[in-house]
Design a protein around this motif. Structure first.
Motif, short mmCIF file in Angstrom:
data_model
loop_
_atom_site.label_atom_id
_atom_site.label_comp_id
_atom_site.label_asym_id
_atom_site.label_seq_id
_atom_site.Cartn_x
_atom_site.Cartn_y
_atom_site.Cartn_z
N UNK A 128 0.81 -1.20 0.00
CA UNK A 128 0.00 0.00 0.00
C UNK A 128 0.85 1.25 0.00
N UNK A 129 1.92 1.23 0.78
CA UNK A 129 2.81 2.38 0.86
C UNK A 129 3.65 2.51 -0.41
N UNK A 130 4.13 1.40 -0.92
CA UNK A 130 5.07 1.43 -2.04
C UNK A 130 4.37 1.60 -3.39
N UNK A 131 3.22 0.95 -3.56
CA UNK A 131 2.60 0.88 -4.88
C UNK A 131 1.26 1.61 -5.01
N UNK A 132 0.52 1.75 -3.93
CA UNK A 132 -0.88 2.20 -4.05
C UNK A 132 -1.09 3.63 -3.58
N UNK A 133 -0.04 4.33 -3.23
CA UNK A 133 -0.19 5.62 -2.55
C UNK A 133 -0.88 6.67 -3.40
N UNK A 134 -0.86 6.55 -4.74
CA UNK A 134 -1.50 7.58 -5.57
C UNK A 134 -2.68 7.04 -6.37
N UNK A 135 -3.12 5.82 -6.07
CA UNK A 135 -4.28 5.26 -6.77
C UNK A 135 -5.59 5.83 -6.21
N UNK A 136 -6.60 6.04 -7.06
CA UNK A 136 -7.92 6.38 -6.53
C UNK A 136 -8.37 5.31 -5.54
N UNK A 196 6.94 10.22 -8.86
CA UNK A 196 6.69 9.85 -7.46
C UNK A 196 6.78 8.34 -7.24
N UNK A 197 7.49 7.65 -8.13
CA UNK A 197 7.68 6.21 -8.00
C UNK A 197 8.53 5.92 -6.77
N UNK A 198 7.98 5.17 -5.81
CA UNK A 198 8.70 4.83 -4.59
C UNK A 198 9.49 3.53 -4.72
#
Length: 235
Positions: free
Chosen positions: A131-139, A180-182
């Motif tokens: 969630x922190x690494x991949x989903x932080x900017x998803x609706x 903003x790719x983590x």
């Protein structure tokens, strides 16, 4: 019109492209979204390539779009069939003879990710949280739909064998990084693309999964690349 071949990254499937594919079809394009055998421990890069080739069939005017780990597979497809354009999106860029498993240390990705976490106030030693690494900017609804799907466990098989091409294929190639790719930090990608492909990547806002977070913006980039390549090739 073109045939867009959309290749997902590690531990992913064609659902990753479900917000992009309709937008491309609405513009009159054919769209192919193969499901790779990502959970099969007997399937490596060669098998991934065969799956993509089978999905393509006899289609032509191909635009390959490779997300993340698909940066290892897309060039192998280009070595087998005529491809008009390859677009790498937040992708791994292999070097000849390098396995996907060796790519991380060879490129310095772990250190780059750790440095970014520290600079942005995240604990680099915390347990991995998708969630922190991949989903932080998803609706929110898209993130919820993704988390509700069955988890695909990426097999280790494709990470073991060397990438077999002696050099990058002679195919027009574009690279689109996400600022903003983590997972693959922007500064890291700028360096790797320049070192390995010899050009400066293009950029868009967003995290590692732009097809889910910003599908319209991603399609605009893809179409701009296609139109420019068409004009330059005179085809």
């Amino acid at each position: 019109m073109a045939t867009y071949v959309l290749i997902p990254g590690a531990g992913s499937d064609s659902w990753y492209w479900h917000r992009v594919a309709p937008l491309l079809r609405a513009r009159g394009h054919d769209v192919v979204t193969p499901d790779l055998p990502c959970e099969d421990e007997t399937a490596g890069l060669a098998e991934y390539t065969e799956v993509v080739l089978e999905a393509i069939g006899d289609r032509r005017d191909l635009v390959l779009v490779a997300q993340s780990m698909a940066g290892f597979t897309a060039p192998l497809v280009c070595a087998r069939v005529p491809v008009e354009l390859m677009v790498l999106v937040a992708a791994m860029v292999p070097a000849p003879g390098e396995s996907p498993g060796d790519w991380w240390a060879n490129t310095g990705q772990p250190a780059a990710r750790r440095e970014l976490d520290v600079s942005e106030g995240r604990d680099p030693d915390a347990e991995f949280d998708p969630g922190v690494t991949f989903l932080h900017d998803l609706p929110e609804d898209v993130a919820a739909a993704l988390m509700a799907r069955p988890v695909l466990n990426q097999a280790e098989a494709p990470f073991r064998k060397p990438w077999p091409l002696p050099s990058w294929p002679q195919v027009p190639t574009k690279f689109l990084l996400c600022r903003q790719d983590r997972f693959f930090p922007a500064d890291f990608q700028r360096r790797v693309v320049q070192e390995r492909l010899g050009f400066t990547p293009d950029e868009m806002d967003g995290g590692h999964l732009p097809a889910l977070a910003r599908p319209q913006e991603l399609v605009e980039h893809l179409e701009a690349y296609r139109i420019c390549n068409h004009a330059e090739s005179g085809s």
